[in-house]
Scaffold this active site. Structure first.
Site: not given
Length: 616
Positions: A9, A162
């Site tokens: 997915c 990040c």
């Protein structure tokens, strides 16, 4: 019948696993022998073995693309989006058995046909390429489009990083990888998270790359990519706009040489102020400081387990734990913060003067505010010396070893001692005294504000501003704001999980599975777990999260909760005295999460699909 089931997915999360298990179960009911290959995050991908492929009579791909399609050349193959497999796995398998055709590799992967060969490069009606074109209604459906994408496939390498290196780093990596493969490109992504570089890019992969994508909110060493076209962006863009990021990179990447790579001169004009300026430098410092804060806070909390004043008895274990946590880790916080802010600005020449300035800031008492100023001052002074201080070629090698550290450290130190240090120390002292002595009404207002900020953009600049404020106050032994910040940051993902249970009928199967994953991420203080829901329905999700987060933050401040460590979620409760009072703190989180979950459950319209793919 022997079949191979492949699922993937766009998010690589729960839907991949769920579809694989439902298809496998349905295949077993039909008497088929199945081999499953899942592409997702819940389990590492285990490619089907060649012997299984050789024995397979049917290959069924529930995905937007066919992973490593050359493996299946000559096999009967059916491919359709995973969203069509979940609601009716039996019908999906029946359709696969009925519509599968012999698979032929796209022209970019197939070997050149010999003269007189019957293998044609174009798609013929009814050819095996027909399944490749099946896609959701909103996607292009022509087989010609698919061929065009395949024939222009590029080699892409990327790095994501990040500030905390916990959620955005890996979610952005997965999103980029899925988007790149869906477009027919060959892509490899390296993550530079809290545990260091994972899936590190090899020299060969970098050398063969057509473009490099650096989706980083902190500074990384780009010198290994010198001479390659580089596109710089944020982890947020890579996560939420992964396809556009890849398209922009292929269209606009520019070559950076080793000299200007760290300053990103080549791509600077394309980036926002947030991505290239003060924000990025500050977050680089925070990301390197964070392990110091977490380790120091937890060690101090462990020392309190022997009694709040037990560390005063010299020679005891409590005293040793306090010496390690408070006397060493916390003492290094501000020098590390300043040093790596300077590193982000000036690369390695900035580290020494930055850390010296940070140590002076801590010594003078100007705390994290002084450390931030020292970091920027040292970084820009070191950068100026590197650029504008010219030396004869014969002694140029002395510049990075002697000249830059000397001048930058001298200027930074003198400014901190005679100009900046004392006034900033007075400001920090006043702020600390205000926070410690403010009444309950002001405390609640501060908690409401910090809680709403944490939930506004879920890992974005507003969220990080609130988080940095709380982390900085830990060095001044002010623990209440950090407690409110972590409580509020847990609310959005937990709230989304609650909403999918309370209003089950309003959510599709994939949404409910995403809600389960979101709930677990929330318990770990990973606010980004709510991003898939916010991306699809921002006008309802974000206000619901902000209200719940504000309630949790306000209650935390009202209860006088104090948090020693700035990460870990509810699992910090396992450390004695890391959070106090623990039960009231949990109550604040439960109430805030319930407000978010119940309000969104009421506001949400009927079962619109949540774009779980956004979270990667």
């Amino acid at each position: 019948m022997n079949v191979i089931l492949v699922t993937a997915c766009p998010s690589g999360m729960a839907t991949t696993f769920l579809a694989a298990r439902r298809l496998e179960q349905t295949a077993r009911q039909r008497g088929w022998r199945s081999t499953v290959e899942m592409h997702g995050e819940l389990e590492p991908t285990r490619p089907v073995e060649q012997t299984a492929i050789d024995a397979a009579e049917l290959v069924i791909v529930a995905a937007e693309y066919i992973p490593e399609p050359q493996r299946f050349v000559g096999k009967r193959l059916f491919q359709a989006p995973i969203s069509q497999a979940l609601p009716d796995p039996r019908g999906f398998l029946e359709r696969a058995e009925r519509e599968a055709v012999s698979y032929t590799a796209p022209p970019s992967m197939a070997p050149e046909a010999a003269p007189g060969s019957s293998q044609a490069p174009e798609h013929a009606p009814g050819s095996s390429q027909a399944p490749l074109s099946r896609a959701p209604e909103h996607a292009p459906s022509s087989s010609q489009a698919t061929v065009a994408e395949s024939s222009s496939a590029k080699n892409i390498v990327a790095v994501t990083a990040c500030p905390t290196g916990v959620a955005h780093t890996f979610m952005a990596a997965e999103s980029l990888a899925e988007a790149g493969r869906a477009q027919g490109h060959r892509i490899r992504v390296e993550t530079q998270g809290s545990v260091g570089a994972q899936d590190a890019l090899s020299e060969d992969e970098i050398r063969e790359a057509d473009v490099v994508i650096l989706a980083c909110d902190i500074e990384i060493d780009p010198t290994r990519f010198a001479g390659k076209p580089i596109w710089r962006t944020s982890t947020g863009n890579a996560l939420k706009k992964s396809k556009q990021t890849i398209d922009d990179a292929l269209a606009g990447a520019e070559i950076e040489d080793a000299t200007n790579a760290s300053s990103s001169a080549g791509g600077e004009r394309k980036k926002s102020v947030k991505e290239k300026g003060v924000y990025k430098h500050l977050l680089t410092g925070v990301s390197f400081m964070l392990p110091m804060v977490v380790a120091g806070g937890l060690l101090i909390a462990l020392s309190f387990a022997f009694g709040i004043k037990a560390y005063e008895n010299e020679g005891t274990l409590a005293a040793a734990l306090m010496q390690i946590g408070g006397g060493s880790a916390f003492k290094l916080m501000i020098p590390v913060l300043a040093g790596y802010i300077a590193y982000s600005i000036a690369d390695r020449p900035g580290i020494a003067p930055g850390m010296i300035g940070g140590w002076l800031a801590a010594d003078i008492g100007s705390g994290f505010l002084g450390g931030i100023i020292a970091g920027f001052l040292a970084g820009y002074v070191a950068k100026a010396v590197v650029r504008h201080f010219k030396l004869p070629t014969s002694i140029e090698s002395l510049k990075p070893i002697m000249i830059v550290p000397l001048i930058a450290s001298l200027v930074t130190g003198l400014v901190m001692i005679y100009v900046v240090g004392e006034p900033v120390a007075a400001i920090l002292s006043g702020l600390t005294a205000f926070l410690e002595n403010m009444g309950s009404a002001n405390a609640v207002l501060l908690g409401l504000l910090l809680g709403a900020m944490m939930c506004f953009d879920m890992g974005g600049p507003v969220n990080k501003a609130a988080y940095t404020f709380g982390v900085g106050l830990l060095a001044a032994e002010t623990y209440a704001p950090m407690a409110a910040i972590m409580a509020a940051g847990m609310v959005p993902p937990i709230g989304m999980g609650i909403a999918t249970v309370v209003a089950r009928s309003k959510f599709a199967v994939a949404e409910r599975e995403a809600g389960k994953a979101s709930f677990v991420l929330g318990l770990c203080f990973i606010t980004e777990g709510a991003i898939p829901f916010a991306a699809k329905d921002p006008l309802r999700v974000i206000p619901a999260c902000m209200v719940g987060g504000a309630v949790a933050g306000g209650l935390s401040m009202l209860f006088g909760a104090k948090l020693m460590a700035p990460h870990g979620g509810v699992f910090v409760l396992l450390i004695p005295n890391a959070i106090s009072p623990a039960l009231l703190y949990l109550l604040a989180i439960v109430i805030g999460s319930s407000v978010t979950g119940l309000s969104y459950a009421m506001l949400k319209r009927g079962s619109e699909e949540v774009a779980v793919g956004v979270a990667g």
